[in-house]
Scaffold this motif. Structure first.
Motif, mmCIF file in Angstrom:
data_model
loop_
_atom_site.group_PDB
_atom_site.id
_atom_site.type_symbol
_atom_site.label_atom_id
_atom_site.label_comp_id
_atom_site.label_asym_id
_atom_site.label_seq_id
_atom_site.Cartn_x
_atom_site.Cartn_y
_atom_site.Cartn_z
ATOM 1 N N PRO A 70 1.455 -10.150 15.345
ATOM 2 C CA PRO A 70 1.351 -8.739 16.046
ATOM 3 C C PRO A 70 0.369 -8.050 15.342
ATOM 4 O O PRO A 70 0.192 -8.050 14.216
ATOM 5 N N ASN A 71 -0.170 -6.936 15.946
ATOM 6 C CA ASN A 71 -1.035 -5.837 15.058
ATOM 7 C C ASN A 71 -0.207 -5.439 14.015
ATOM 8 O O ASN A 71 0.894 -5.111 13.976
ATOM 9 N N GLY A 72 -0.822 -5.418 12.822
ATOM 10 C CA GLY A 72 -0.026 -4.629 11.663
ATOM 11 C C GLY A 72 0.643 -5.602 11.155
ATOM 12 O O GLY A 72 1.135 -5.059 9.978
ATOM 13 N N ALA A 73 0.540 -6.840 11.383
ATOM 14 C CA ALA A 73 1.317 -8.047 10.728
ATOM 15 C C ALA A 73 0.724 -8.279 9.234
ATOM 16 O O ALA A 73 1.512 -8.856 8.277
ATOM 17 N N GLY A 74 -0.382 -8.000 8.980
ATOM 18 C CA GLY A 74 -0.896 -8.217 7.547
ATOM 19 C C GLY A 74 -2.010 -9.265 7.580
ATOM 20 O O GLY A 74 -2.468 -9.687 6.433
ATOM 21 N N LYS A 75 -2.722 -9.509 8.656
ATOM 22 C CA LYS A 75 -3.374 -10.795 8.862
ATOM 23 C C LYS A 75 -4.902 -10.503 8.102
ATOM 24 O O LYS A 75 -5.183 -11.213 7.191
ATOM 25 N N THR A 76 -5.274 -9.222 8.453
ATOM 26 C CA THR A 76 -6.726 -8.930 7.893
ATOM 27 C C THR A 76 -6.276 -8.723 6.387
ATOM 28 O O THR A 76 -7.134 -8.953 5.661
ATOM 29 N N THR A 77 -5.240 -7.915 5.897
ATOM 30 C CA THR A 77 -4.966 -7.675 4.616
ATOM 31 C C THR A 77 -5.037 -9.181 3.771
ATOM 32 O O THR A 77 -5.344 -9.451 2.668
ATOM 33 N N VAL A 119 2.945 -4.889 2.577
ATOM 34 C CA VAL A 119 2.151 -5.549 3.874
ATOM 35 C C VAL A 119 2.117 -7.053 3.824
ATOM 36 O O VAL A 119 2.304 -7.569 4.927
ATOM 37 N N LEU A 174 4.539 0.685 0.790
ATOM 38 C CA LEU A 174 4.646 -0.128 2.186
ATOM 39 C C LEU A 174 4.118 -1.631 1.909
ATOM 40 O O LEU A 174 3.128 -1.857 1.611
ATOM 41 N N PHE A 232 0.774 -1.159 0.092
ATOM 42 C CA PHE A 232 -0.107 0.233 -0.011
ATOM 43 C C PHE A 232 0.773 1.212 0.211
ATOM 44 O O PHE A 232 1.645 1.536 0.954
HETATM 45 N N1 LIG Z 1 -6.497 -0.429 2.435
HETATM 46 C C1 LIG Z 1 -5.554 -0.232 2.757
HETATM 47 N N2 LIG Z 1 -4.695 0.882 2.518
HETATM 48 C C2 LIG Z 1 -3.620 1.405 3.037
HETATM 49 N N3 LIG Z 1 -2.813 0.501 4.097
HETATM 50 C C3 LIG Z 1 -3.539 -0.547 4.546
HETATM 51 C C4 LIG Z 1 -4.738 -1.155 3.982
HETATM 52 N N4 LIG Z 1 -5.068 -2.044 4.540
HETATM 53 C C5 LIG Z 1 -4.166 -2.374 5.306
HETATM 54 N N5 LIG Z 1 -3.069 -1.464 5.523
HETATM 55 C C6 LIG Z 1 -1.864 -1.341 6.195
HETATM 56 O O1 LIG Z 1 -1.229 -2.888 6.172
HETATM 57 C C7 LIG Z 1 -0.750 -3.075 7.444
HETATM 58 C C8 LIG Z 1 -1.281 -4.170 7.915
HETATM 59 O O2 LIG Z 1 -2.813 -4.183 8.416
HETATM 60 P P1 LIG Z 1 -3.556 -5.329 8.699
HETATM 61 O O3 LIG Z 1 -3.672 -6.402 7.516
HETATM 62 O O4 LIG Z 1 -4.999 -4.859 9.052
HETATM 63 O O5 LIG Z 1 -2.994 -6.272 10.018
HETATM 64 P P2 LIG Z 1 -3.421 -7.170 11.023
HETATM 65 O O6 LIG Z 1 -4.701 -7.510 10.756
HETATM 66 O O7 LIG Z 1 -2.341 -7.968 11.042
HETATM 67 O O8 LIG Z 1 -3.459 -6.342 12.105
HETATM 68 C C9 LIG Z 1 -1.009 -1.936 8.463
HETATM 69 O O9 LIG Z 1 0.010 -1.028 8.475
HETATM 70 C C10 LIG Z 1 -2.050 -1.072 7.853
HETATM 71 O O10 LIG Z 1 -2.321 0.076 7.995
#
Ligand SMILES: Nc1ncnc2c1ncn2[C@@H]1O[C@H](COP(=O)(O)OP(=O)(O)O)[C@@H](O)[C@H]1O
Ligand SMILES: [Mg+2]
Length: 259
Positions: A35-42, A16, A14, A11
């Motif tokens: 950890p938070n921000g690891a990319g799991k939800t992504t 991810v 960055l 993104f």
């Molecule tokens: N649509 C997006 N646009 C920009 N940055 C994003 C987007 N989705 C996630 N990120 C960034 O990607 C990183 C991983 O986020 P996320 O996947 O939510 O982590 P997790 O679920 O592991 O906590 C974070 O730094 C977040 O800010």
């Protein structure tokens, strides 16, 4: 069943998710930790077509889904719940599950407006299916609750209803994003058992993102740990929990949080 090969996503410069290989086998529960921000939800967003990967393949039963629109991926058999709950709060519990079924089968809603006999039969079938999915949650989402609006539900019941909606599409793979988030210990224990039953009784194949290590220990056939978008460990819960890189990733986070 679900396989990712060399998947990457950035993104705005960055990275991810970086060159990620991952698979979920038939009737398996794979936990994704990190950890938070690891990319799991992504990772879940990539698999469900919310965002498209920059590189790599995402296959469901050998069919490449990478970059396909979300509705096609849902149709192909991947369903999910969200870290932040998404329900139709003004619709009843039963209607929420019925809406998920309609969206999946592509049933023509306008027919139900016209009240044709065919539409009535279809609606009855969808209603019966929804009731069946809700019955899986036992007394939690049963009986009088069916006709209450979703906004009247407790937080834990909203999470359960989200799972019921995800089940309603009869997915090949079910993705659960932090299903126990915000739950108390008793509710957490209950959701742990529920996820195991989704595999054992319904035969679901599940990938779950979870922070609570008791939950992860309780349900995982396999665990994958992510840190900064990289897979740092994979194996049984015991193997991953004892992995130095995993321990460091979590300790590093705690140290950073203390500062
Ligand atoms: N649509 C997006 N646009 C920009 N940055 C994003 C987007 N989705 C996630 N990120 C960034 O990607 C990183 C991983 O986020 P996320 O996947 O939510 O982590 P997790 O679920 O592991 O906590 C974070 O730094 C977040 O800010
Ligand atoms: Mg997340």
């Amino acid at each position: 069943m679900l396989e990712l090969a060399g998947v990457s996503k950035s993104f705005g410069g960055l990275a991810v998710i970086r060159d990620l290989d991952l698979h979920v086998d038939d009737r398996e529960i794979l936990s994704v930790i990190g950890p938070n921000g690891a990319g799991k939800t992504t990772l879940f967003n990539l698999v469900t077509g919310v965002v498209a990967p920059d590189a790599g393949a995402i296959r469901l039963d050998g069919q490449d889904l990478a970059g396909r629109p979300a509705h096609e991926i849902a149709q192909a058999g991947i369903s999910r719940t969200f870290q932040s709950i998404r329900l139709f709060l003004n619709m009843t519990v039963l209607e929420n599950v019925m809406a998920a079924t309609y969206a999946h089968t592509g049933a023509r809603m306008w027919q139900s407006v016209l009240r044709t006999p065919a539409a009535r039969r279809e609606e009855a079938a969808v209603r019966a299916q929804a009731a069946e999915h809700l019955a899986f949650f036992g007394t939690r989402l049963q009986g009088y609750r069916w006709d209450q609006p979703a906004y009247s539900l407790s937080y834990a019941n909203r999470r359960r209803l989200e799972i019921a909606r995800a089940m309603a599409t009869r997915p090949r793979v079910l993705l659960l994003d932090e299903p126990a988030a915000g739950m108390n210990p008793a509710e957490t224990h209950e959701i742990t058992e529920l996820i195991a039953r989704l595999r054992d009784e319904v035969g679901h194949t599940i990938a779950v993102i979870e922070h609570d290590m008791h939950v992860v220990e309780g349900i995982s056939d396999r665990v994958v740990a992510l840190d900064h978008g990289v897979k740092i460990a994979e194996g049984s819960f015991d193997e991953v929990a004892a992995d130095t890189r995993v321990v460091e990733a979590y300790l590093g986070l705690r140290t950073a949080e203390r500062k």
